[in-house]
Design a protein around this motif. Structure first.
Motif, PDB file in Angstrom:
ATOM      1  N   PRO A  13       0.817  -1.288  -0.163  1.00 54.76           N
ATOM      2  CA  PRO A  13      -0.064  -0.058   0.021  1.00 54.76           C
ATOM      3  C   PRO A  13       0.873   1.081   0.307  1.00 54.76           C
ATOM      4  N   ASP A  14       0.469   2.233  -0.600  1.00 53.15           N
ATOM      5  CA  ASP A  14       1.229   3.471  -0.591  1.00 53.15           C
ATOM      6  C   ASP A  14       1.409   4.147   0.557  1.00 53.15           C
ATOM      7  N   ALA A  15       0.694   4.202   1.395  1.00 53.38           N
ATOM      8  CA  ALA A  15       0.679   4.808   2.801  1.00 53.38           C
ATOM      9  C   ALA A  15       1.837   4.317   3.518  1.00 53.38           C
ATOM     10  N   ILE A  16       2.231   2.915   3.239  1.00 53.36           N
ATOM     11  CA  ILE A  16       3.448   2.435   3.858  1.00 53.36           C
ATOM     12  C   ILE A  16       4.645   1.964   3.169  1.00 53.36           C
ATOM     13  N   GLN A  17       4.574   2.624   1.916  1.00 50.76           N
ATOM     14  CA  GLN A  17       5.733   2.233   0.947  1.00 50.76           C
ATOM     15  C   GLN A  17       6.947   2.568   1.364  1.00 50.76           C
ATOM     16  N   GLY A  18       6.956   3.756   1.907  1.00 53.16           N
ATOM     17  CA  GLY A  18       8.443   4.260   2.389  1.00 53.16           C
ATOM     18  C   GLY A  18       8.935   3.252   3.454  1.00 53.16           C
ATOM     19  N   ARG A  19       7.920   2.832   4.358  1.00 51.07           N
ATOM     20  CA  ARG A  19       8.555   1.970   5.601  1.00 51.07           C
ATOM     21  C   ARG A  19       8.900   0.583   5.226  1.00 51.07           C
ATOM     22  N   VAL A  20       8.057   0.097   4.096  1.00 48.94           N
ATOM     23  CA  VAL A  20       8.479  -1.137   3.730  1.00 48.94           C
ATOM     24  C   VAL A  20       9.856  -1.226   3.024  1.00 48.94           C
ATOM     25  N   LEU A  21       9.835  -0.185   2.393  1.00 55.10           N
ATOM     26  CA  LEU A  21      11.150   0.037   1.540  1.00 55.10           C
ATOM     27  C   LEU A  21      12.327   0.171   2.159  1.00 55.10           C
ATOM     28  N   GLY A  22      11.989   0.951   3.705  1.00 53.49           N
ATOM     29  CA  GLY A  22      13.307   1.109   4.488  1.00 53.49           C
ATOM     30  C   GLY A  22      13.265  -0.268   5.187  1.00 53.49           C
ATOM     31  N   ALA A  23      12.577  -0.976   5.284  1.00 56.52           N
ATOM     32  CA  ALA A  23      12.659  -2.234   6.206  1.00 56.52           C
ATOM     33  C   ALA A  23      13.283  -3.246   5.185  1.00 56.52           C
ATOM     34  N   VAL A  24      13.066  -3.207   3.791  1.00 56.30           N
ATOM     35  CA  VAL A  24      13.690  -4.198   2.879  1.00 56.30           C
ATOM     36  C   VAL A  24      15.341  -3.525   2.833  1.00 56.30           C
ATOM     37  N   GLY A  25      15.497  -2.129   2.960  1.00 55.59           N
ATOM     38  CA  GLY A  25      16.763  -1.676   2.637  1.00 55.59           C
ATOM     39  C   GLY A  25      17.673  -1.868   3.785  1.00 55.59           C
ATOM     40  N   LEU A  26      16.757  -1.904   5.003  1.00 53.39           N
ATOM     41  CA  LEU A  26      17.761  -2.188   6.272  1.00 53.39           C
ATOM     42  C   LEU A  26      18.377  -3.489   6.188  1.00 53.39           C
ATOM     43  N   ILE A  27      17.864  -4.522   5.773  1.00 57.57           N
ATOM     44  CA  ILE A  27      18.223  -5.785   5.426  1.00 57.57           C
ATOM     45  C   ILE A  27      19.269  -5.893   4.298  1.00 57.57           C
ATOM     46  N   SER A  28      18.584  -5.439   3.004  1.00 57.57           N
ATOM     47  CA  SER A  28      19.332  -5.876   1.810  1.00 57.57           C
ATOM     48  C   SER A  28      20.629  -4.890   1.765  1.00 57.57           C
ATOM     49  N   PHE A  29      20.336  -3.690   1.811  1.00 55.21           N
ATOM     50  CA  PHE A  29      21.525  -2.546   1.860  1.00 55.21           C
ATOM     51  C   PHE A  29      22.343  -2.590   3.034  1.00 55.21           C
ATOM     52  N   GLY A  30      21.823  -2.869   4.190  1.00 57.98           N
ATOM     53  CA  GLY A  30      22.571  -2.702   5.286  1.00 57.98           C
ATOM     54  C   GLY A  30      23.676  -3.798   5.312  1.00 57.98           C
ATOM     55  N   ALA A  31      23.559  -4.935   4.641  1.00 54.60           N
ATOM     56  CA  ALA A  31      24.850  -5.860   4.435  1.00 54.60           C
ATOM     57  C   ALA A  31      26.114  -5.142   3.596  1.00 54.60           C
ATOM     58  N   ILE A  32      25.771  -4.067   3.001  1.00 53.69           N
ATOM     59  CA  ILE A  32      26.915  -3.660   2.071  1.00 53.69           C
ATOM     60  C   ILE A  32      27.921  -2.882   2.818  1.00 53.69           C
ATOM     61  N   PRO A  33      27.695  -2.111   3.863  1.00 53.06           N
ATOM     62  CA  PRO A  33      28.784  -1.609   4.437  1.00 53.06           C
ATOM     63  C   PRO A  33      29.718  -2.737   5.332  1.00 53.06           C
ATOM     64  N   LEU A  34      28.961  -3.788   5.699  1.00 51.71           N
ATOM     65  CA  LEU A  34      29.581  -5.045   6.186  1.00 51.71           C
ATOM     66  C   LEU A  34      30.357  -5.593   5.087  1.00 51.71           C
ATOM     67  N   GLY A  35      29.958  -5.651   3.905  1.00 48.08           N
ATOM     68  CA  GLY A  35      30.864  -6.156   2.696  1.00 48.08           C
ATOM     69  C   GLY A  35      32.113  -5.243   2.358  1.00 48.08           C
ATOM     70  N   SER A  36      32.000  -4.177   2.590  1.00 41.38           N
ATOM     71  CA  SER A  36      33.144  -3.309   2.363  1.00 41.38           C
ATOM     72  C   SER A  36      34.193  -3.453   3.145  1.00 41.38           C
ATOM     73  N   LEU A  37      33.839  -3.639   4.689  1.00 37.20           N
ATOM     74  CA  LEU A  37      34.620  -3.705   5.710  1.00 37.20           C
ATOM     75  C   LEU A  37      35.338  -5.158   5.723  1.00 37.20           C
ATOM     76  N   ILE A  38      34.576  -6.169   5.443  1.00 38.10           N
ATOM     77  CA  ILE A  38      34.968  -7.520   5.371  1.00 38.10           C
ATOM     78  C   ILE A  38      35.671  -7.893   4.194  1.00 38.10           C
ATOM     79  N   GLY A  39      35.550  -7.220   3.141  1.00 40.15           N
ATOM     80  CA  GLY A  39      36.342  -7.341   1.931  1.00 40.15           C
ATOM     81  C   GLY A  39      37.825  -6.617   2.248  1.00 40.15           C
ATOM     82  N   GLY A  40      37.671  -5.589   2.612  1.00 36.19           N
ATOM     83  CA  GLY A  40      39.100  -4.825   3.062  1.00 36.19           C
ATOM     84  C   GLY A  40      39.949  -5.553   4.028  1.00 36.19           C
ATOM     85  N   GLN A  41      39.356  -6.050   4.933  1.00 38.27           N
ATOM     86  CA  GLN A  41      40.165  -7.081   6.101  1.00 38.27           C
ATOM     87  C   GLN A  41      40.670  -8.633   5.361  1.00 38.27           C
ATOM     88  N   LEU A  42      39.804  -8.978   4.529  1.00 33.12           N
ATOM     89  CA  LEU A  42      40.085 -10.216   3.893  1.00 33.12           C
ATOM     90  C   LEU A  42      41.292 -10.024   2.900  1.00 33.12           C
TER      91      LEU A  42
END
Length: 431
Positions: free
Chosen positions: A348-377
């Motif tokens: 629903p449009d009324a919660i579109q931002g919050r659902v995208l935020g939830a998806v982004g927290l999980i999916s995009f939240g892994a990206i900074p960890l990938g950068s840090l882990i990649g540098g350390q590896l």
């Protein structure tokens, strides 16, 4: 709770094609130029840090800090996007991001730039980018007709991949001209995006009515909605795993190319070659959305990536590395269009931002960890061992996708658009 299967909706004759939708074209053009600048600076940042400190770990840390807002601010950003005027929010994000990038260029020209300042600017820009991305994604269903949603997302994918194809080589080229030049260019790109946003007439959200819901509850509504849908929940975690891999792989291929005497310009061209695969994938995505089941897309994409990662060890030329990377990038747009069209349609449009935020927290939240882990590896194991570790990780994701009950029973997309039959209303507030 099961996901709602989308149904086909034919395009009415009175609905103009996307190429004659003025507001969509303005939104698309602004994001295209802004994406071009962002991709140029994304290549310039690690090259700049490597030039300043000579440390792959520092380059990984810079990427981690710049991407950390993807982990910290997705949920609150989603709430704000649903509460605030989305277009006005995007305008302010462009203004502030332009100022941030301009300050990097200025300090470089004055020979005052130090690593801590790069980290601060990266964090600020990353925070604003989280808000902008959620607002822009939430706006698309309000700018185009529902029957054209998948086509619009496909064009957005082509825009994103095209910006990578041109922006990353351009970033390497501009960095070779002068360390500050890519950041000056990125600053100008944000100004262009700002102008296009100011020219758009459409509203970016449906009419809002005050709900009287506490902010804390609004923050969790999107996550709760997502969690009750097994297919979207599973694919979101799979995206998180692959995002972590690709962020680590991004730094890895730069180090590999450097090890094979690749110049800054050659590295930029390498990523441009890779982005060609993404552009081609975005062109194929609408046909895939019509013909392939979501189960086929999810399982097939993960296995394709798992089999392609170790191929990087068999090539030693930066352009051949880019070719292998291009095959990986070809798959991404198909995944993005198919899954994103479905998710946007059933939310629903009324919660579109919050659902995208939830998806982004999980999916995009892994990206900074990938950068840090990649540098350390890379610092601890070297490039070859890092590739093998990433291969093992991707194989684990592919097996998980193949065995997941929610993926194996995923609904089929039956049309060129993903329009929900009857989207579930936003959760009602409870006492």
């Amino acid at each position: 709770m099961t996901d709602i299967a989308p149904v086909r909706e034919e395009v009415p004759e009175e609905v103009p094609p996307l190429l004659r939708n003025r507001d969509f074209l303005l939104l698309w053009q602004g994001a295209a130029v802004s994406g071009l600048g962002s991709n140029a600076s994304s290549v310039a940042y690690p090259l700049l840090v490597l030039a300043l400190t000579g440390s792959a770990a520092d380059a990984g840390l810079t990427g981690f800090v710049a991407l950390l807002p993807q982990l910290l601010f997705q949920l609150p950003a989603g709430v704000l996007v649903d509460r605030w005027d989305r277009r006005r929010t995007m305008v302010w994000c462009d203004v502030l991001r332009g100022l941030a990038l301009g300050s990097v260029a200025a300090t470089l020209l004055l020979h005052r730039l130090v690593l801590p300042y790069i980290l601060v600017v990266g964090f600020v820009e990353g925070t604003l980018t989280v808000v902008f991305r959620i607002a822009a994604s939430s706006a698309v269903p309000n700018v185009v007709h529902p029957s054209q949603l998948a086509a619009a997302l496909s064009r957005n994918e082509a825009r994103t991949r095209g910006a990578q194809m041109l922006g990353r080589p351009l970033g390497g080229l501009l960095f070779g001209i002068g360390n500050a030049v890519p950041f000056v260019f990125d600053t100008a790109s944000y100004l262009w995006s700002l102008v296009t946003l100011l020219l758009i007439r459409s509203e970016f959200q449906a009419e809002r009515r005050p709900r009287g819901v506490p902010l804390r509850r609004e923050v969790t509504e999107g996550m709760g909605w997502l969690w009750r849908r097994p297919f979207l929940r599973t694919t979101t975690f799979l995206i998180a795993g692959s995002n972590l891999l690709f962020q680590a792989l991004f730094l890895t291929v730069i180090v590999m190319a450097r090890g094979h005497d690749g110049s800054s310009a050659a590295i930029g061209v390498m990523f441009g070659v890779a982005a060609v695969g993404g552009v081609l994938g975005s062109l194929v995505a609408p046909a895939a959305e019509r013909r392939l089941s979501m189960r086929t897309v999810v399982i097939g994409a993960n296995w394709a990536w798992a089999l392609l990662v170790p191929v990087l060890l068999t090539v030693h030329d930066p352009y051949l590395i880019g070719g292998v990377y291009a095959l990986m990038c070809f798959v991404g747009p198909v995944w993005n269009v198919v899954i994103s069209a479905y998710q946007l349609a059933v939310t629903p449009d009324a919660i579109q931002g919050r659902v995208l935020g939830a998806v982004g927290l999980i999916s995009f939240g892994a990206i900074p960890l990938g950068s840090l882990i990649g540098g350390q590896l890379l610092s601890g194991l070297g490039a070859v061992s890092t590739v093998w570790v990433l291969t093992a990780w991707m194989l684990l994701l592919a097996v998980t996708a193949s065995l997941s009950p929610s993926v194996r029973s995923a609904p089929a997309l039956t049309g060129a658009t993903a329009t929900a039959a009857e989207p579930e209303p936003a959760p009602a507030p409870t006492a």
